[in-house]
Structure formats: structure tokens, C-alpha cells
Design an enzyme around this catalytic site. Structure first.
Site, short mmCIF file in Angstrom:
data_model
loop_
_atom_site.label_atom_id
_atom_site.label_comp_id
_atom_site.label_asym_id
_atom_site.label_seq_id
_atom_site.Cartn_x
_atom_site.Cartn_y
_atom_site.Cartn_z
N GLY A 1 32.70 40.19 38.21
CA GLY A 1 33.51 40.01 36.41
C GLY A 1 33.10 38.78 36.26
O GLY A 1 34.11 38.33 34.92
N LYS B 1 49.94 33.82 26.89
CA LYS B 1 49.29 34.93 26.35
C LYS B 1 49.69 35.74 25.21
O LYS B 1 49.51 36.25 24.19
CB LYS B 1 48.44 35.95 27.03
CG LYS B 1 47.47 35.13 27.84
CD LYS B 1 46.41 36.45 28.43
CE LYS B 1 45.93 35.39 29.06
NZ LYS B 1 44.58 36.92 29.56
N THR C 1 45.82 31.05 28.68
CA THR C 1 46.13 32.21 29.40
C THR C 1 47.79 32.03 29.88
O THR C 1 48.68 31.82 29.41
CB THR C 1 45.33 31.35 30.80
OG1 THR C 1 45.01 31.91 31.84
CG2 THR C 1 45.90 29.40 31.33
N GLY D 1 48.49 45.75 34.85
CA GLY D 1 48.88 44.05 34.37
C GLY D 1 49.10 44.13 33.67
O GLY D 1 47.71 44.65 32.86
N GLY D 2 48.61 42.90 32.68
CA GLY D 2 48.49 41.97 31.60
C GLY D 2 46.41 42.68 31.58
O GLY D 2 46.20 42.78 30.09
#
Length: 271
Positions: A235, A65, A61, A127-128
Site C-alpha cells: 500500500g 474527511k 485525514t 470502511g472509509g
């Protein structure tokens, strides 16, 4: 006993151990899942350290990453395209990198019965987290994928390898009816539960609203969407799905859907 774990910088409130321990139990795996808090001084030795400890597999995390990628022997197709690895397998002395956020998003849509092929998807945030979602939508033949961001020019350079369109939040206000709107921004996440990335006027133009935030389970974005008659998807199942996919990679198994559902229901009670 097989050793697994989560690598990151600050891991105090991770739900990962609960996900993996449930998979161990349901599949009779003699496994132990640890949290490995890694200081940035040691970020270049992550994979070597896993090998020395005898770790079979690890989740990765923030903030490692991307940084872990150059330490791996083999990287999967989807992880290369996304530019991030969140799952590592150590097997026969070699290290393999995968991105199971990609699969977790797919499981989230499949469970919610949201069809991708032939439909349009607007993704909020650059973002990522957006990268794995964009890649999955692209691979699943979405008719149109639009990345919505505050700085269109900057984001275009960052995402130029994706077959997508780009739009500003101002331009989003002017669209007509579309299919799905996906929030990948931290807006609405605890403790900032009153924030939302877009207006109700924008939300009303869609049929489906998805949020990768899971704390709270129903964000302000999803509440506004539900109040306007949209199908809503939280989510949490993406989190469950990415963890389950990691277990399948590590242990060469197929995890039963009932295990995924049970994990989801158990975690759901937390929020």
C-alpha cells in the site's frame, strides 16, 4: 513562500511532510508543509482557519474527511461520489475539495501493471478507505466488483449508490477462481501484524493480492499470497500517489514519475 499542511486530530507519525518536501525540492517550489492538529471543538472552522492563515492547500485525514465537506465551495465529482475529501485547495478566495486517495489507488495499480478493465475485484472491508477504491474500480470498468463484509445488509444500505455486488466472508470461502483480492481493513497493520482478514484457502483462489496497509510493507496477507504464487502489491505507493496528486492540484504541475519512485524508495527503507 507557499504554505501547505495536513489537518487531522493525531498527526505525530505522519509521512506526509517527507512526500511533499521531496516534491517541493524536485520542482523548485518555495513551499512549507506543516502539521495542523485540530481539536474536535474547532472542526467546523477548518476551511475558514486555512484562509486566515494564508494556506494554499491542505491534506485532510481522520476524523475530518467527511466533516469538512460542508465548509467547501466546490467539491470534485469523485469526492462527492466517495463522500469524503482528503485534499483542499484555496484559490482566489474559494475553497475546493478533492479525493486524491482515488488517484493514489489508480497510481498504485498502474505502477504494478494490474489491469482493471474486464477483470474481477473483491474488496475486503467496508470502511472509509474502501469507498475511494470502489469508485476507482467502477470508473475504470472493472468487470465485477464485490464488497466483502461481516454485515451484508448494513453495508448494502451504506454503499447502495455503487454499482457493486455484496458478499459475506462465509460466502467468500465458497467462490471459485477470481482475479484480484484487495484488503482495505486494518488487519495486519502494526502492531497487529499477525492478523489477516481471510484464510489461505480464500487467498489461493486469486491471481493478485493488494493491501492498502504499508506498515509493515509486507503484511501477513501479502506474505501468504506471495507464498501461494500470487502477484502482490503493497500500500505504500497509494500513499505516495495521493500525496503527489495533491501537489499537482495545488501547484498546477505534473510531477515526474522519477520523483514518485524516489519518494517510494526512500519511504520503503522505513519499514
Amino acid at each position: 513562500m507557499k504554505l501547505f499542511g495536513l489537518i487531522g486530530e493525531k498527526l505525530g507519525h505522519s509521512l506526509s511532510p517527507e512526500i511533499h518536501n521531496k516534491v517541493f525540492k524536485d520542482n523548485n517550489i518555495d513551499g512549507l508543509y506543516n502539521l495542523f492538529s485540530v481539536k474536535k471543538d474547532f472542526e467546523n472552522n477548518i476551511v475558514e482557519s486555512l484562509k486566515c492563515l494564508g494556506v494554499r492547500g491542505a491534506n485532510v485525514t481522520i476524523p475530518y474527511k467527511e466533516k469538512v465537506m460542508n465548509q467547501l465551495d466546490i467539491i470534485s465529482h469523485e469526492a462527492k461520489a466517495i463522500g469524503a475529501v482528503n485534499t483542499i485547495l484555496i484559490k482566489d478566495g474559494k475553497s475546493y475539495g478533492y479525493n486524491t486517495d482515488y488517484y493514489g489507488f489508480g497510481k498504485m495499480l498502474e505502477r504494478a501493471k494490474v489491469d482493471i478493465e474486464g477483470n474481477s475485484f473483491f474488496v475486503l472491508g467496508a470502511g472509509g478507505a474502501a469507498r475511494s477504491i470502489l469508485k476507482y474500480l467502477e470508473d475504470s470498468k472493472a468487470k465485477k466488483i464485490v464488497l466483502v463484509s461481516r454485515d451484508k445488509e448494513k453495508v448494502f444500505k451504506k454503499f447502495k449508490d455503487f454499482n457493486i455486488n455484496f458478499m459475506s466472508y462465509g460466502e467468500l470461502e465458497e467462490i471459485h477462481e477470481e482475479f484480484a483480492l484487495i484488503n482495505t481493513t486494518p488487519c495486519g497493520m502494526y502492531p497487529n501484524t499477525n492478523s489477516v482478514a481471510v484464510s489461505e484457502k480464500v487467498i489461493k483462489k486469486f491471481k493478485v493480492a493488494l493491501d492498502i496497509v504499508y506498515n509493515p510493507l509486507e503484511t501477513k496477507f501479502l506474505k501468504m499470497a506471495k507464498d501461494n504464487g500470487l502477484k502482490t502489491v503493497d500500500g505504500l505507493f497509494m500513499l505516495v500517489g495521493q500525496g503527489v496528486k495533491a501537489e499537482e492540484i495545488w501547484n498546477g504541475i505534473k510531477v515526474d514519475k522519477s520523483t514518485e519512485e524516489n519518494i517510494y524508495e526512500e519511504l520503503k527503507c522505513r519499514f
